[in-house]
Design a protein around this motif. Structure first.
Motif, short mmCIF file in Angstrom:
data_model
loop_
_atom_site.label_atom_id
_atom_site.label_comp_id
_atom_site.label_asym_id
_atom_site.label_seq_id
_atom_site.Cartn_x
_atom_site.Cartn_y
_atom_site.Cartn_z
N ASN A 79 0.81 -1.22 0.00
CA ASN A 79 0.00 0.00 0.00
C ASN A 79 0.84 1.27 0.00
O ASN A 79 0.34 2.35 0.33
CB ASN A 79 -0.93 0.02 1.22
CG ASN A 79 -2.02 -1.02 1.11
OD1 ASN A 79 -2.55 -1.24 0.04
ND2 ASN A 79 -2.33 -1.65 2.23
N THR A 80 2.11 1.14 -0.37
CA THR A 80 3.00 2.30 -0.37
C THR A 80 3.50 2.55 -1.78
O THR A 80 4.05 1.66 -2.43
CB THR A 80 4.19 2.09 0.58
OG1 THR A 80 3.68 1.76 1.89
CG2 THR A 80 5.05 3.32 0.68
N ALA A 81 3.33 3.79 -2.25
CA ALA A 81 3.83 4.21 -3.56
C ALA A 81 5.05 5.09 -3.35
O ALA A 81 5.06 5.98 -2.49
CB ALA A 81 2.75 4.97 -4.32
N TYR A 82 6.08 4.82 -4.13
CA TYR A 82 7.30 5.62 -4.13
C TYR A 82 7.32 6.35 -5.46
O TYR A 82 7.40 5.72 -6.52
CB TYR A 82 8.53 4.72 -3.97
CG TYR A 82 8.50 3.94 -2.68
CD1 TYR A 82 9.10 4.43 -1.54
CD2 TYR A 82 7.83 2.72 -2.61
CE1 TYR A 82 9.05 3.72 -0.34
CE2 TYR A 82 7.78 2.00 -1.42
CZ TYR A 82 8.39 2.50 -0.30
OH TYR A 82 8.34 1.80 0.88
N VAL A 105 -1.19 4.55 -0.24
CA VAL A 105 -2.27 4.45 -1.22
C VAL A 105 -3.27 3.36 -0.83
O VAL A 105 -3.96 2.82 -1.67
CB VAL A 105 -1.71 4.20 -2.65
CG1 VAL A 105 -0.96 5.43 -3.15
CG2 VAL A 105 -0.82 2.96 -2.70
N SER A 106 -3.36 3.06 0.48
CA SER A 106 -4.31 2.03 0.92
C SER A 106 -5.75 2.44 0.60
O SER A 106 -6.59 1.59 0.34
CB SER A 106 -4.13 1.70 2.39
OG SER A 106 -4.25 2.86 3.17
N ASP A 158 -8.77 6.54 -3.15
CA ASP A 158 -9.50 7.80 -3.29
C ASP A 158 -8.94 8.89 -2.40
O ASP A 158 -9.29 10.06 -2.55
CB ASP A 158 -10.99 7.60 -2.95
CG ASP A 158 -11.69 6.71 -3.96
OD1 ASP A 158 -11.31 6.76 -5.16
OD2 ASP A 158 -12.60 5.98 -3.56
N ASN A 159 -8.07 8.50 -1.48
CA ASN A 159 -7.53 9.43 -0.51
C ASN A 159 -6.07 9.12 -0.21
O ASN A 159 -5.75 8.75 0.92
CB ASN A 159 -8.36 9.31 0.79
CG ASN A 159 -8.75 10.62 1.35
OD1 ASN A 159 -8.32 11.65 0.88
ND2 ASN A 159 -9.57 10.58 2.39
N PRO A 160 -5.16 9.26 -1.17
CA PRO A 160 -3.75 8.98 -0.88
C PRO A 160 -3.20 9.94 0.18
O PRO A 160 -3.60 11.11 0.22
CB PRO A 160 -3.05 9.19 -2.22
CG PRO A 160 -4.06 9.71 -3.17
CD PRO A 160 -5.40 9.70 -2.52
N VAL A 161 -2.33 9.42 1.03
CA VAL A 161 -1.80 10.21 2.14
C VAL A 161 -0.28 10.29 2.02
O VAL A 161 0.40 9.26 2.05
CB VAL A 161 -2.18 9.56 3.50
CG1 VAL A 161 -1.57 10.33 4.65
CG2 VAL A 161 -3.69 9.45 3.65
#
Length: 190
Positions: free
Chosen positions: A22-25, A37-38, A41-44
């Motif tokens: 769930n992690t985008a680099y 990005v878990s 609709d609401n990436p943190v």
């Protein structure tokens, strides 16, 4: 966790992305951004490391960042809120693409072609070999073959890296234009 997505998206804004779980680099103009990005609709945003960032590949909490004229930067991303510098390997060209396979980093080093580095000790990457070709933009290693997207000259080149210390050209294909990205799927290259 195994990677789920890898893409190189160009040279403006966002350059490359690598997703683990769930992690985008995200490699881009703002450096390396780490994003939860878990909830798509609401990436943190989790953290950022300010550096030139053309592409990124993450293995075992180390982000390998193709940092253009700064070479290959290795960052500890075990604490996403505070990524930290581990090492930099100054490639002879401009590092635009990177892939890690085992203990080897394959770097598309623009005017200096393919650089192969030993990254078994991330704090001390060392050169294994290089393969001279012009304008390498992206690299993907599959089954002991390095596929290079070459901008302006040669298009696609395929290099035998079964002996990483002595890479050998197997062949290529002139795409009649600019080859900036590639993806190998089975026996096809896109």
């Amino acid at each position: 966790a195994s990677p789920q997505l890898r893409s190189n998206t160009g040279h403006f804004g966002a350059n490359g992305i690598y997703v683990v779980g769930n992690t985008a680099y995200l490699a881009g103009w703002g450096g390396l951004s780490i994003i939860d990005v878990s909830d798509v609709d609401n990436p943190v945003p989790l953290g950022n490391y300010s550096t030139r960032a053309e592409d990124v590949y993450v293995v075992d909490q180390i982000a390998y960042v193709a940092a253009g004229s700064d070479g290959l930067r290795l960052l500890d991303v075990s604490n996403p809120a505070n990524p930290s510098h581990v090492a930099t390997y100054d490639t002879p060209g401009s590092a635009l693409g990177v892939q890690i396979v085992g203990d080897l980093a394959y770097v598309a080093d623009h005017r200096e072609g393919l650089q192969i580095l030993n990254v078994s000790n991330p704090a001390n990457p060392t050169s294994v070999a290089s393969f001279s070709t012009l304008f390498s933009e992206e690299v993907e290693e599959v089954n002991n073959r390095a596929y290079l997207a070459n901008n302006f000259v040669n298009g696609l080149q395929v290099v035998d890296v079964s002996n990483p210390a002595a890479p050998q050209l197997l062949g290529g294909y002139d795409v009649r234009g600019e080859a900036l990205q590639l993806e190998v799927v089975g026996s096809s290259v896109y």
